[in-house]
Scaffold this active site. Structure first.
Site, PDB file in Angstrom:
ATOM      1  N   CYS A 250      -5.558   1.321   6.051  1.00 31.76           N
ATOM      2  CA  CYS A 250      -6.180   0.037   6.397  1.00 31.76           C
ATOM      3  C   CYS A 250      -5.750  -0.388   7.807  1.00 31.76           C
ATOM      4  CB  CYS A 250      -5.829  -1.037   5.376  1.00 31.76           C
ATOM      5  SG  CYS A 250      -4.130  -1.642   5.474  1.00 31.76           S
TER       6      CYS A 250
ATOM      7  N   CYS B 103      -1.710  -1.076   7.677  1.00 31.33           N
ATOM      8  CA  CYS B 103      -0.928   0.158   7.552  1.00 31.33           C
ATOM      9  C   CYS B 103      -0.903   0.907   8.879  1.00 31.33           C
ATOM     10  CB  CYS B 103      -1.507   1.040   6.452  1.00 31.33           C
ATOM     11  SG  CYS B 103      -1.159   0.410   4.787  1.00 31.33           S
TER      12      CYS B 103
ATOM     13  N   HIS C  37       0.821  -1.197   0.000  1.00 28.55           N
ATOM     14  CA  HIS C  37       0.000   0.000   0.000  1.00 28.55           C
ATOM     15  C   HIS C  37       0.865   1.261   0.000  1.00 28.55           C
ATOM     16  CE1 HIS C  37      -3.603  -2.383   1.906  1.00 28.55           C
ATOM     17  NE2 HIS C  37      -3.227  -2.843   0.731  1.00 28.55           N
TER      18      HIS C  37
ATOM     19  N   GLU D  53       1.000   3.847   2.075  1.00 27.45           N
ATOM     20  CA  GLU D  53       1.611   4.206   3.356  1.00 27.45           C
ATOM     21  C   GLU D  53       2.856   3.364   3.627  1.00 27.45           C
ATOM     22  OE1 GLU D  53      -2.949   4.209   4.080  1.00 27.45           O
ATOM     23  OE2 GLU D  53      -1.512   3.327   2.672  1.00 27.45           O
TER      24      GLU D  53
END
Length: 367
Positions: free
Chosen positions: A84, A93, A59, A61
């Site tokens: 998330c 995350c 992701h 992040e």
């Protein structure tokens, strides 16, 4: 979750705009996950950025945290979508943010995923991380409309596209090309931004298209080719079968001879699908199937019949009408676009694109 209205500085807005640009750059290329942009700032300097990876993982992040070249203690993270907080194919995350010692997180809007929605705020707050939301909310919400639609309807976001001449023809036996090279490039951009493309067997046999992205450097992002072919009338010598396999080419059909099924199975994946009351393939059912197969953004480059089918089922989310200033001769076989009135009637808004397309015009319709 109801929260007190918070104010944001010009710098906050500037950093979030960068994050949103990062997200937009990966639009349509992140598989089943939404495209997210992330910016990490420390002492008023950007120290790292991140985007959702191609095909969705890692992701944004996680990428931003990983690529930071200095300590993140006391830093601030700007992210377009709520981080998330659940375990899937990757760890949450929120956990990475907490472990990195980031001091503040600003995310623009809440995720609609029930596993995530409103939970990250509480998780981060519980670890004494300052959290704010709502920055550039209107702009970001507009960007994530396809993702919200995917999640709510469990169907792909559908974009229609068709090219017509000045006298509204979409085909003429004596005219191979309707629009110019500038419009062609935009067509290939749409193919790049969509994970799949749909045509009918009639279009396949008439035009023998390649259905790929031919923008330099982006060829590998060509969409999955999907053909609606109720009785498997597709000709084996069509171009797409020269490059077809069971991953990049799908054919939806209803009935066909065993020999034709065996013949086409060598080249592509065949999916048997039921027909509706009018004995046509059930398009809505196929859209549900495509969603389950992991497809989220579909481009429809059909003729009258396929385009009309999508209109009748109200499946278009947006539509691009390419119009040339050429007036094509009707002295030989030709086909006139018969959905123009329906297009204008059904659309909620229409806008002419301002980019340069030579003598062509492209109108963007939203539904």
């Amino acid at each position: 979750m109801s929260q007190k209205k918070v104010s944001f500085s010009k710098k906050d807005k500037s950093y979030m705009r960068i994050a949103l640009k990062l997200a937009k750059a990966r639009e349509g290329l992140t598989g089943t996950n939404p495209s997210v942009g992330c910016v990490i700032v420390k002492n008023d300097h950007i120290i790292s950025i991140g985007q959702t990876s191609f095909n969705g993982r890692p992701h944004a992040e996680a990428n931003a945290i990983k690529h930071a070249n200095e300590s993140l203690v006391g830093s601030k993270m700007y992210v377009t979508l709520e981080p998330c907080n659940h375990y899937g194919l990757t760890s949450p995350c929120t956990k990475k943010i907490i472990n990195s010692k980031i001091s503040e997180v600003i995310y623009s809007i809440e995720d609609v995923d029930k596993r995530v929605k409103n939970k990250s705020f509480k998780i981060l707050k519980s670890k004494e991380i300052a959290v704010k939301t709502g920055l550039l909310k209107k702009e970001t919400k507009k960007f994530y409309m396809p993702y919200f639609f995917n999640r709510k309807k469990e169907m792909p976001y559908v974009t229609g596209k068709i090219a017509i001449s000045k006298n509204h023809l979409i085909y003429s036996k004596n005219q191979n090309k309707i629009t110019n090279i500038h419009s062609d490039k935009f067509t290939h951009f749409l193919r790049y931004k969509n994970d799949s493309i749909i045509i009918s067997s009639k279009t396949l046999n008439t035009d023998n298209p390649r259905l790929n992205c031919r923008l330099k450097g982006l060829e590998k992002y060509s969409p999955i080719r999907i053909v609606f072919d109720k009785n498997l009338n597709s000709k084996i010598n069509n171009y797409i079968f020269k490059t077809a396999d069971k991953k990049n080419t799908l054919i939806f059909y209803n009935k066909a001879s065993k020999s034709k099924i065996v013949s086409l199975t060598k080249y592509t994946k065949l999916i048997k699908s039921r027909v509706n009351k009018k004995k046509a393939l059930d398009i809505k059912l196929i859209m549900k199937k495509l969603y389950k197969l992991g497809l989220r953004n579909v481009l429809v480059e059909g003729g009258n019949e396929l385009t009309l089918g999508f209109f009748k089922e109200r499946l278009f989310n947006q539509f691009y009408l390419f119009k040339s200033k050429k007036k094509i001769s009707t002295n030989s076989d030709y086909i006139k676009f018969n959905c123009l009135n329906l297009l204008n009637k059904r659309s909620k808004s229409k806008t002419k694109l301002k980019s340069y397309f030579g003598n062509d015009t492209i109108t963007h319709y939203k539904f």
